[in-house]
Motif scaffolding. Structure first.
Motif, PDB file in Angstrom:
ATOM      1  N   UNK A   1      44.733  71.708  67.698  1.00 54.11           N
ATOM      2  CA  UNK A   1      45.206  71.493  69.073  1.00 54.11           C
ATOM      3  C   UNK A   1      44.185  71.980  70.110  1.00 54.11           C
ATOM      4  N   UNK A   2      43.345  72.934  69.716  1.00 55.66           N
ATOM      5  CA  UNK A   2      42.331  73.427  70.673  1.00 55.66           C
ATOM      6  C   UNK A   2      41.369  72.307  71.068  1.00 55.66           C
ATOM      7  N   UNK A   3      40.964  71.541  70.050  1.00 52.54           N
ATOM      8  CA  UNK A   3      40.043  70.430  70.341  1.00 52.54           C
ATOM      9  C   UNK A   3      40.778  69.336  71.116  1.00 52.54           C
ATOM     10  N   UNK A   4      42.055  69.152  70.791  1.00 53.84           N
ATOM     11  CA  UNK A   4      42.803  68.051  71.409  1.00 53.84           C
ATOM     12  C   UNK A   4      43.103  68.302  72.895  1.00 53.84           C
ATOM     13  N   UNK A   5      43.522  69.504  73.202  1.00 51.32           N
ATOM     14  CA  UNK A   5      43.864  69.767  74.616  1.00 51.32           C
ATOM     15  C   UNK A   5      42.593  69.785  75.467  1.00 51.32           C
ATOM     16  N   UNK A   6      41.496  70.107  74.818  1.00 53.45           N
ATOM     17  CA  UNK A   6      40.227  70.200  75.519  1.00 53.45           C
ATOM     18  C   UNK A   6      39.916  68.891  76.271  1.00 53.45           C
ATOM     19  N   UNK A   7      40.179  67.775  75.608  1.00 55.15           N
ATOM     20  CA  UNK A   7      39.852  66.497  76.242  1.00 55.15           C
ATOM     21  C   UNK A   7      40.666  66.282  77.516  1.00 55.15           C
ATOM     22  N   UNK A   8      41.974  66.544  77.388  1.00 54.32           N
ATOM     23  CA  UNK A   8      42.850  66.304  78.547  1.00 54.32           C
ATOM     24  C   UNK A   8      42.422  67.208  79.708  1.00 54.32           C
ATOM     25  N   UNK A   9      42.206  68.481  79.384  1.00 56.27           N
ATOM     26  CA  UNK A   9      41.847  69.423  80.456  1.00 56.27           C
ATOM     27  C   UNK A   9      40.483  69.107  81.056  1.00 56.27           C
TER      28      UNK A   9
ATOM     29  N   UNK B   1      30.717  72.392  79.151  1.00 55.30           N
ATOM     30  CA  UNK B   1      32.183  72.275  79.248  1.00 55.30           C
ATOM     31  C   UNK B   1      32.914  73.429  78.539  1.00 55.30           C
ATOM     32  N   UNK B   2      32.160  74.367  78.040  1.00 57.73           N
ATOM     33  CA  UNK B   2      32.710  75.542  77.342  1.00 57.73           C
ATOM     34  C   UNK B   2      33.923  76.169  78.066  1.00 57.73           C
ATOM     35  N   UNK B   3      33.869  76.356  79.392  1.00 55.77           N
ATOM     36  CA  UNK B   3      35.026  76.987  80.045  1.00 55.77           C
ATOM     37  C   UNK B   3      36.309  76.146  79.955  1.00 55.77           C
ATOM     38  N   UNK B   4      36.161  74.836  79.711  1.00 61.66           N
ATOM     39  CA  UNK B   4      37.365  74.006  79.554  1.00 61.66           C
ATOM     40  C   UNK B   4      38.019  74.313  78.204  1.00 61.66           C
ATOM     41  N   UNK B   5      37.177  74.449  77.182  1.00 57.46           N
ATOM     42  CA  UNK B   5      37.699  74.815  75.855  1.00 57.46           C
ATOM     43  C   UNK B   5      38.414  76.165  75.950  1.00 57.46           C
ATOM     44  N   UNK B   6      37.814  77.055  76.702  1.00 60.70           N
ATOM     45  CA  UNK B   6      38.409  78.389  76.864  1.00 60.70           C
ATOM     46  C   UNK B   6      39.736  78.305  77.630  1.00 60.70           C
ATOM     47  N   UNK B   7      39.783  77.455  78.649  1.00 63.20           N
ATOM     48  CA  UNK B   7      41.043  77.281  79.403  1.00 63.20           C
ATOM     49  C   UNK B   7      42.109  76.740  78.452  1.00 63.20           C
ATOM     50  N   UNK B   8      41.721  75.808  77.589  1.00 66.56           N
ATOM     51  CA  UNK B   8      42.662  75.246  76.616  1.00 66.56           C
ATOM     52  C   UNK B   8      43.197  76.328  75.685  1.00 66.56           C
TER      53      UNK B   8
ATOM     54  N   UNK C   1      42.650  75.290  86.755  1.00 64.71           N
ATOM     55  CA  UNK C   1      42.989  74.079  85.999  1.00 64.71           C
ATOM     56  C   UNK C   1      44.515  74.014  85.795  1.00 64.71           C
ATOM     57  N   UNK C   2      45.106  75.150  85.447  1.00 67.24           N
ATOM     58  CA  UNK C   2      46.564  75.187  85.228  1.00 67.24           C
ATOM     59  C   UNK C   2      47.304  74.819  86.511  1.00 67.24           C
TER      60      UNK C   2
END
Ligand code: TYM
Length: 336
Positions: free
Chosen positions: A93-101, A133-140, A166-167
């Protein structure tokens, strides 16, 4: 009733990269607090190996370090019965939410991240899109678990603020979906400095090997590193602006002994820096000794570690899936 009370408990999430050995900075700025927070909150901790590959890693080394980092956080007191402890790549799910965010994050926001600027300067031949885009993965990582509190050192503050933005943006455009997380940055220890250059953060990439103390360093090495710590030319052990080296040593000493700065000043009145440096080194070595011992025992029991991280990933995935499904629905992805 009990269940309801448990559900209301606040959620804590944090992560650490397995891109090298865990440092005293990682420990005092973050992992030490992870342990304490377990008593009061529902805590989720991750070895974020997906983050680590934003910088080139030797695959065999990364695999080894991931297991070592996992064992080390357990050795530091993360209890897999109380908290969820897992390895990031095990929970897809970490990889999956990353795209949306990523689609809810602006290029300009990512361009302002100071860590991206630093790291791309240090690795000019590999400024990959993942680093950007690392901070997006972290936000996810954070938002997947509806996290209330994120215990980190000061260097992660900017990333955390982006996760909040982002949230807030997603909630504003798609309706309430994510808890907006707060940082949990310790008063002392949020930025441990290099022993070789106390104007710079302690980090595994320190060009001077004496600047960085690792949790698993043998006691003699720890003491040697502290003995050679850079200080200043006056003689007083006191916390004052401009005394970066001494301030750093006082912070470290205070973190591992629980003594206040006043008590430390009193203890070393009339004594030289040599005595002080030796005392700090000895206190750190003593503080870390039981962690090393526990780490060695854990590394000798790979089956136990495997059981812990497998169960951890299952538990994490159950929570993450709920959030991801909600997110997919909100953005209008047709369900299977
Ligand atoms: P990382 O792996 O660089 O560091 C792990 C934690 O250690 C803290 N830290 C320090 N604290 C005090 N003094 C220092 N010298 C020092 N050096 C490091 C960091 O602030 C961090 O808390 N992006 C994160 C990992 C991450 C994460 C997350 C954290 C990924 N997803 C979600 C929280 C929530 C990182 O690279 O940390």
């Amino acid at each position: 009733m009990e269940n309801q009370a448990a559900e209301r408990k606040k959620i804590v999430f944090s992560g650490i990269q397995p891109s090298g050995q865990i440092t005293l900075g990682n420990y005092l700025g973050a992992v030490r607090n992870w342990k304490q927070l377990q008593e009061e909150y529902n805590c989720i901790y991750s070895i974020v190996n997906m983050h680590a590959i934003t910088v080139r890693q030797d695959p065999a080394e990364l695999k080894k370090r991931t297991l070592e980092a996992y064992a080390l956080i357990l050795a530091c007191g993360i209890d897999p019965e109380k908290s969820i402890a897992f390895i990031q790549s095990h929970v897809k799910e970490h990889a999956e939410i990353n795209w949306v965010l990523a689609c809810y994050t602006q290029f300009g926001e990512l361009s302002r991240m100071t860590q991206f600027k630093d790291k791309s300067q240090k690795n000019p031949d590999n400024i990959n899109a993942g680093l950007f885009t690392y901070p997006v993965l972290m936000a996810g990582d954070i938002l997947l678990y509806q996290t209330d509190l994120v215990p980190v050192g000061i260097d992660q503050k900017q990333h955390l603020e982006l996760a909040r933005d982002i949230a807030i943006r997603f909630n504003g455009q798609r309706g309430n979906t994510f808890v907006v997380p707060d940082g949990y940055i310790p008063k002392a220890g949020a930025k441990i400095m290099s022993l070789a250059d106390p104007t710079k953060k302690m980090s595994k990439s320190d060009p001077n090997p004496r600047g960085c103390v690792y949790i698993l360093d043998p006691p003699e090495t720890i003491i040697k590193k502290f003995k050679s710590a850079v200080t200043d030319s006056d003689m007083e052990v006191c916390y004052r602006e401009g005394k970066d080296g001494i301030n750093n040593l006082m912070t470290i000493y205070s973190c591992v002994t629980g003594k206040t700065y006043e008590e430390i000043e009193e203890e070393f009145k009339g004594k030289g820096y040599g005595d002080f440096k030796l005392a700090v080194g000895t206190a750190v070595a003593e503080h870390l000794a039981p962690i090393r011992e526990k780490y060695n025992a854990l590394m000798a029991d790979k089956a136990y570690l495997e059981k812990c991280y497998t169960e951890g990933a299952e538990k994490a995935s159950r929570i993450a899936r709920r959030t991801l499904e909600k997110v997919y629905k909100k953005v209008g992805f047709l369900p299977k």
